[in-house]
Design a protein around this motif. Structure first.
Motif, PDB file in Angstrom:
ATOM      1  N   PRO A  37      33.680  56.504  65.522  1.00  0.00           N
ATOM      2  CA  PRO A  37      32.407  56.810  65.888  1.00  0.00           C
ATOM      3  C   PRO A  37      31.977  58.241  65.797  1.00  0.00           C
ATOM      4  O   PRO A  37      30.835  58.654  65.399  1.00  0.00           O
ATOM      5  CB  PRO A  37      32.229  56.231  67.475  1.00  0.00           C
ATOM      6  CG  PRO A  37      33.076  55.189  67.264  1.00  0.00           C
ATOM      7  CD  PRO A  37      34.449  55.452  66.418  1.00  0.00           C
ATOM      8  N   ALA A  38      33.078  59.163  66.474  1.00  0.00           N
ATOM      9  CA  ALA A  38      32.641  60.677  66.197  1.00  0.00           C
ATOM     10  C   ALA A  38      32.667  61.108  64.677  1.00  0.00           C
ATOM     11  O   ALA A  38      31.820  62.005  64.529  1.00  0.00           O
ATOM     12  CB  ALA A  38      33.884  61.550  66.875  1.00  0.00           C
ATOM     13  N   GLU A  83      34.920  57.694  74.190  1.00  0.00           N
ATOM     14  CA  GLU A  83      34.114  56.709  73.366  1.00  0.00           C
ATOM     15  C   GLU A  83      34.412  55.478  74.236  1.00  0.00           C
ATOM     16  O   GLU A  83      35.365  55.121  74.619  1.00  0.00           O
ATOM     17  CB  GLU A  83      34.500  56.557  72.035  1.00  0.00           C
ATOM     18  CG  GLU A  83      34.606  57.914  71.297  1.00  0.00           C
ATOM     19  CD  GLU A  83      33.101  57.911  70.754  1.00  0.00           C
ATOM     20  OE1 GLU A  83      32.196  57.132  70.947  1.00  0.00           O
ATOM     21  OE2 GLU A  83      32.772  59.030  70.271  1.00  0.00           O
TER      22      GLU A  83
END
Length: 263
Positions: A37-38, A83
């Motif tokens: 996701p980053a 996350e």
């Protein structure tokens, strides 16, 4: 490619700009440019960081692989630092879960912007999210060692990073279903034959071939290329008569612009 001072360099994504060409590099070769996701948020930021002078975006991966797909850490109970894990996401409300996936997709959709032409330079493995990232680009130049695969189904998931629409458009429903359902590798010869790849070259010629293609794209007047891309992108969703009308309207705009009569 020319090494320039990065405009962005974070979370495995590096953005450099040279005149009208932006290069987005997946820069974690030790992990075969596995995605997280980053990284997807960094891709979104790269798209938002482009100056208006950029006309061509080249997307490439450092090392032997373009991208081996989703980092398997995503499937662990702890997930990534800072996350929510996939298990945490599954417990969210429908609205929040939808919003999270939409945010992930944002890292991919900007590569289809009408004012840009994006080129994926793909070598080695392009698996799952890596395959979908290559599919997010308008064009794909691949090395002869390329191996595409869509492995989400085998993990109990679906391809959700905007890859299904272009895959069906390129290879047709039946072949797209077979590729996704089996998770098999699609190698260079088949990729070129079925339209997944615009060009196949030896690995040591990949950067040069992409540079040549970018130069050819930049040779065309920008506004004409933007109008042409819009016509082609919308063609599948229009009837023949509607496409004729769209062509007429686009050409009228071009003629008026060339005559200095545009609004």
């Amino acid at each position: 490619m020319t090494s320039l001072e990065p405009v962005l360099d974070k979370d495995g994504v590096r953005l450099t700009i040279e005149d009208a060409v932006a290069t987005v590099t997946l820069a974690n070769p030790a992990k075969r440019n596995a995605q997280s996701p980053a990284l997807w948020r960094a891709l979104t930021e790269a798209g938002r960081s482009l100056p208006g002078s950029v006309r061509v975006v080249v997307l490439r991966g450092e090392g032997k692989s373009f991208s081996a797909g989703l980092d398997r850490q995503a499937f662990t109970p702890e997930g990534f630092d800072g996350e929510p894990s996939f298990l945490d996401l599954a417990r969210e409300s429908d609205q929040d879960l939808d919003a999270a996936i939409a945010e992930y997709q944002d890292g991919f959709v900007w590569l289809r912007r009408p004012d840009l032409v994006s080129i994926a330079a793909v070598q080695g493995h392009a698996i799952g999210a890596g395959f979908q990232l290559a599919l997010a680009c308008d064009l794909r130049v691949v090395a002869s060692d390329v191996q595409f695969a869509m492995r989400e189904t085998s993990l109990g998931l679906v391809p959700d990073l905007t890859g299904t629409h272009p895959l069906v458009g390129l290879v047709g429903y039946a072949r797209a279903l077979e590729i996704c359902a089996t998770g098999r590798f699609v190698q260079a010869e088949e990729a070129e034959r079925t339209g997944l790849a615009n060009l196949v070259v030896p690995a040591d010629e990949l950067d040069a071939a992409v540079s040549d293609l970018a130069g050819a794209l930049l040779a065309a007047p920008r506004d004409a290329l933007i109008e042409t891309k819009a016509l082609l992108q919308g063609a599948a969703g229009r009837t023949f008569e509607a496409q004729r009308a769209a062509e007429r309207a686009a050409q009228a705009r071009r003629l008026r612009d060339l005559a200095g009569l545009a609004d």
